[in-house]
Enzyme design. Structure first.
Site, mmCIF file in Angstrom:
data_model
loop_
_atom_site.group_PDB
_atom_site.id
_atom_site.type_symbol
_atom_site.label_atom_id
_atom_site.label_comp_id
_atom_site.label_asym_id
_atom_site.label_seq_id
_atom_site.Cartn_x
_atom_site.Cartn_y
_atom_site.Cartn_z
ATOM 1 C CD GLU A 97 -1.732 -2.416 1.333
ATOM 2 O OE1 GLU A 97 -0.606 -2.663 1.793
ATOM 3 O OE2 GLU A 97 -2.558 -3.309 1.051
ATOM 4 C CG HIS A 113 -12.036 -7.176 5.473
ATOM 5 N ND1 HIS A 113 -11.412 -8.065 6.301
ATOM 6 C CD2 HIS A 113 -11.348 -7.206 4.307
ATOM 7 C CE1 HIS A 113 -10.388 -8.622 5.665
ATOM 8 N NE2 HIS A 113 -10.324 -8.115 4.455
#
Ligand SMILES: Cc1ncc(C[n+]2csc(CCOP(=O)(O)OP(=O)(O)O)c2C)c(N)n1
Ligand SMILES: [Mg+2]
Length: 800
Positions: free
Chosen positions: A522, A589
């Site tokens: 990321e 999530h």
């Protein structure tokens, strides 16, 4: 790679002249370091970090740095910047003093501490210059190794320019992708995770990235044994060396005091990197730090006598001098002369720079002192304030302001002929200081995202009802078609078109260079985007889930968000970061860390569309603008049906304009993203009980409600609720501060303001986990009903 030494003994006259010019420059740079430290100790500058001990390698690197190339480096690179002609000693000292004139310190207009280099890549209008003809340095930041993620993108751009024929028209940005991205980093900083992530990424991508490690065996006081396995970064990176079977890196080592070897190595490194687009690491060993790490301490505290002696003996300038004499290029007396000249030159420039820095401050002060003189003839006690100011040695701007404000405080309720002029003086300097210290957080150009006007979506009978993901896909397809500079990348973005298929089939249509997969990394996905955007491309970098933005939040915050600010409009990187969040499953999530984002990303815009049509409108807006932004799509929205606008590639949603989703009169509920649907569900129940709610989707958190839509609503309802899925005190607290304090809605409240948020912990797994962790329609009903019931207990008796 092996290398042979060049044949310097038979140097030509021109070569000899070049060597002596190099020698003069390294001497000037050294003198500037020595003087810089003294200036700090004399109190003329706040802090100093210098490039002494690293001069000779930087001269060698500068020789192979060509027009169009880019640098992402760190605070030791003053000699390099001088050698490529992108910094003068005037600039160097101006930055040391924090001179706020952009002409004096083009890198940062006094905003960055010394040794933080940058070139001005934008013109006055904020448009990218002809950077393929310029020597470019992206703006340095202090966090060690944080120059690396951006470096990957700067190098990756060359690959795109070379291999994507549709970019060949952009000759102002690149010459056939021939540009190298040069990185520099200290040996100790290679211990950082993002160094290894960037090295791996560039090896995978095979991009022209040339990284130099300046190895002085220390990171402040901590020696290499604590920093690096085997004490050597090139030893442990040896596995990256390319060979017959596998692509990889070319690795070189060279000694930091060996001018001849350094010149040879850099010539070879450049060739393979520029021509073949092979990434290269040059490990420059045996470097020194003659004055220690910085002005914060002395290295005698932690270096042994032997080490200090060695550093004196192997000082790169002393060694270069020996070599010049050995080679018969020049004589000892001629070199003495060069050194003397360099010393005098650096001192002269330092004095001139100090004078210029003070002149600006004095100008403001002179006018104030005239006013104070007049005021003290009328009020004798003011003489003291004036004399404190005029006797201050090396006054700062705030000294004059303190004196002016002290005078104004003294004059409260008193008459004075210059009172108005004093107030005017304060107002004038406040405006000027606002520009000096607080401007350029966002783009101020004609392409500012705030200037992009809204274009409504058009619907007709032929508009079809499709899954949300198909709305996005259509929007991205148009963007890729419209502008060859647009590209998208991230984990699973390429082949499968992202985990929710927003790019489905678009790699097949537009090719792997436009829509592509990346490794799981990321931080460097964002860095890749920053570098590409700096070089004039229009990247959409994807972070697969909002929860994993944490891996990239440091680089977004330290590098991207403050790029315009720290260069005072000298650089921009209009990167779009795409992610999805708020609602899926479980601890990692379903997060919604909006407070973290709001607090760390000032300088970026933060958009939170409630559905995919709004998201598409935001992408269209951002692609017309030059501001960086983060878009957070709703994870549970990709399969919900939405009408596809006929003008999917053209309509735009303006930033900072909330939408009233439902009108009402009793209470205003402010929310965004997936919470819009949950709030509307709760509100339907409230309406049944006779409570009329106005529901407002803020749509963008940064900027926040630029037209005071929420204030107008509160004027009508006199009650306000802020609801979201962040922790208590997160983004709801931000919204409340904006509405109550900035918009001054507190004046219209008849009840205490209320926030409805998720719990303090992360959301638990499963449907019940979600229900008991996050706000739900029943909670919306209960909390809002209670609020109204408190005000009107007879009309709305308590539920429980
Ligand atoms: C992320 C981060 N941690 C700590 C620091 C404080 N710091 C500044 S320079 C430095 C040492 C860096 O050493 P090295 O990379 O070898 O570079 P050198 O100064 O020796 O050239 C440290 C720890 C920082 N700037 N950033
Ligand atoms: Mg070091």
């Amino acid at each position: 790679m092996s290398y042979t030494k060049t044949d310097f003994p038979k140097v030509s006259a021109t070569k000899a002249a070049e060597v002596l010019a190099d020698y003069q420059l390294v001497c000037e740079s050294r003198e500037a370091s020595l003087l810089g430290r003294k200036e700090v100790f004399m109190g003329k500058a706040k802090f100093g970090i210098f490039g002494d001990g690293k001069e000779v390698a930087q001269i060698a690197m500068a020789k192979v740095f060509r027009n169009g190339d880019h640098r992402a480096g760190y605070y030791r690179d003053q000699t390099f910047m001088l050698a490529i002609g992108e910094m003068t000693l005037h600039h160097y000292f101006a930055q040391l003093y924090a001179h706020t004139d952009v002409h004096a310190d083009p890198a940062s207009a006094g905003r960055l501490m010394n040794g933080h280099f940058a070139t001005r890549m934008l013109d006055e209008r904020g448009e990218l210059k002809d950077i393929s003809q310029l020597k470019n340095s992206s703006a340095d930041i202090s966090p060690t190794a944080a120059q690396m993620p951006r470096l990957v993108g700067l190098a990756y751009a060359s690959k795109l320019f070379r291999n994507n024929a549709s970019l060949s028209a952009f000759t102002n940005l690149s010459t056939n992708g021939n540009e190298i991205a040069f990185g520099t980093i200290g040996n100790a900083s290679t211990s950082e995770g993002m160094f290894f992530e960037a090295i791996n990424a560039a090896g995978v991508l095979q991009v022209p990235m040339l990284v130099s490690v300046w190895d002085d065996e220390y990171g402040i006081s901590v020696p290499k044994e604590y920093q690096t396995t085997k004490g050597s970064i090139s030893k442990i990176l040896a596995g990256f060396q390319r060979d017959k079977e596998d692509k990889g890196y070319e690795l070189f080592t060279a000694k930091g005091w060996d001018y001849e070897e350094l010149c040879t190595v850099y010539a070879k490194a450049e060739k393979v990197c520029r021509e073949e687009h092979v990434p290269v690491i040059v490990h420059v060993v045996e470097m020194t730090q003659p004055q220690g790490h910085s002005t914060s301490g002395s290295h005698e505290r932690y270096k042994s006598k032997d080490r200090l002696n060695w550093e004196t003996q192997f000082d790169c300038i002393a060694k270069m001098r020996e070599w010049i004499i050995e080679q018969g290029i020049s004589s000892s007396s001629e070199l003495d002369e060069i050194e003397k000249k360099a010393k005098a030159y650096a001192k002269k420039i330092k004095d001139e720079s100090w004078k210029a820095f003070n002149e600006g401050i004095q100008e403001d002060q002179t006018r104030l002192v005239q006013l104070l003189e007049q005021a003290s003839t009328e009020h004798a006690p003011l003489t003291e304030i004036m004399s404190v100011l005029t006797k201050t040695i090396n006054p700062a701007r705030y000294d004059a302001i303190k004196a002016a404000k002290a005078t104004m405080r003294f004059l409260i309720g008193k008459q004075c002929t210059v009172k108005t002029q004093l107030a005017e003086w304060l107002e004038k300097v406040a405006t000027e200081n606002e520009d000096r210290y607080n401007s350029h957080l966002h783009s101020t150009s004609e392409w500012s995202a705030l200037r992009v006007e809204g274009i409504a979506p058009i619907y007709s009978e032929k508009s079809s009802l499709v899954d949300g993901r198909e709305v996005l896909r259509a929007c991205f397809a148009e963007a890729l078609e419209r502008d060859p500079r647009v590209l998208a990348f991230g984990e699973d973005v390429g082949k499968i078109g992202d985990v929710n298929q927003g790019f489905a089939g678009l790699q097949e249509k537009f090719g792997e260079l436009r829509v592509t997969d990346t490794g799981i990394r990321e931080c460097t996905i964002v860095g890749q985007g920053i570098g590409l955007a700096l070089r004039g491309l229009r990247p959409i970098a994807e972070i697969q889930y909002l929860d994993y933005l944490l891996y990239a939040i440091q680089i977004l915050s330290d590098d991207l968000a403050n790029l315009q600010y720290r260069t005072k409009g000298g650089q921009k990187a209009p990167l779009i970061v795409r992610t999805r969040g708020h609602r899926l499953e479980g601890v990692w999530h379903a997060g919604s860390p909006m407070g973290m984002i709001l607090n760390s990303l000032r300088g970026m815009y933060v958009l939170v569309p409630r559905n995919m049509v709004q998201a598409a409108g935001f992408y269209n807006t951002l692609l017309k603008s030059d501001d960086p932004a983060l878009i957070i799509e709703c994870l549970n929205g990709y399969r919900l049906k939405e009408k596809l606008p006929d003008n999917i590639g053209e309509f735009t949603v303006p930033l900072g304009v909330p939408e009233v989703l439902k009108e009402g009169t009793d209470v205003t509920i402010v929310t965004y993203g997936s919470m819009c649907r949950i709030v509307l569900e709760g509100v339907a129940e409230l309406e049944e009980k006779g409570i009329s709610c106005e529901v407002i989707d803020v749509q963008t958190l940064l900027p926040f409600d630029v037209n005071n839509t929420i204030l107008e609503s509160v004027k009508k309802t006199n009650r306000v609720v802020f609801a979201d899925e962040d922790v208590p005190g997160g983004a709801t607290a931000f919204m409340m501060q904006q509405v109550l304090e900035v918009q001054k809605a507190y004046r219209y409240l008849d009840s205490a303001p209320l926030t409805i948020t998720a719990k303090e912990h992360r959301p638990a797994y499963g449907s019940d986990g979600d229900y008991f962790s996050k706000p739900n329609p029943e909670e919306i009903f209960d909390r809002v009903y209670e609020l109204v019931s408190e005000a009107f207990p007879n009309k709305f008796p308590p539920v429980y």
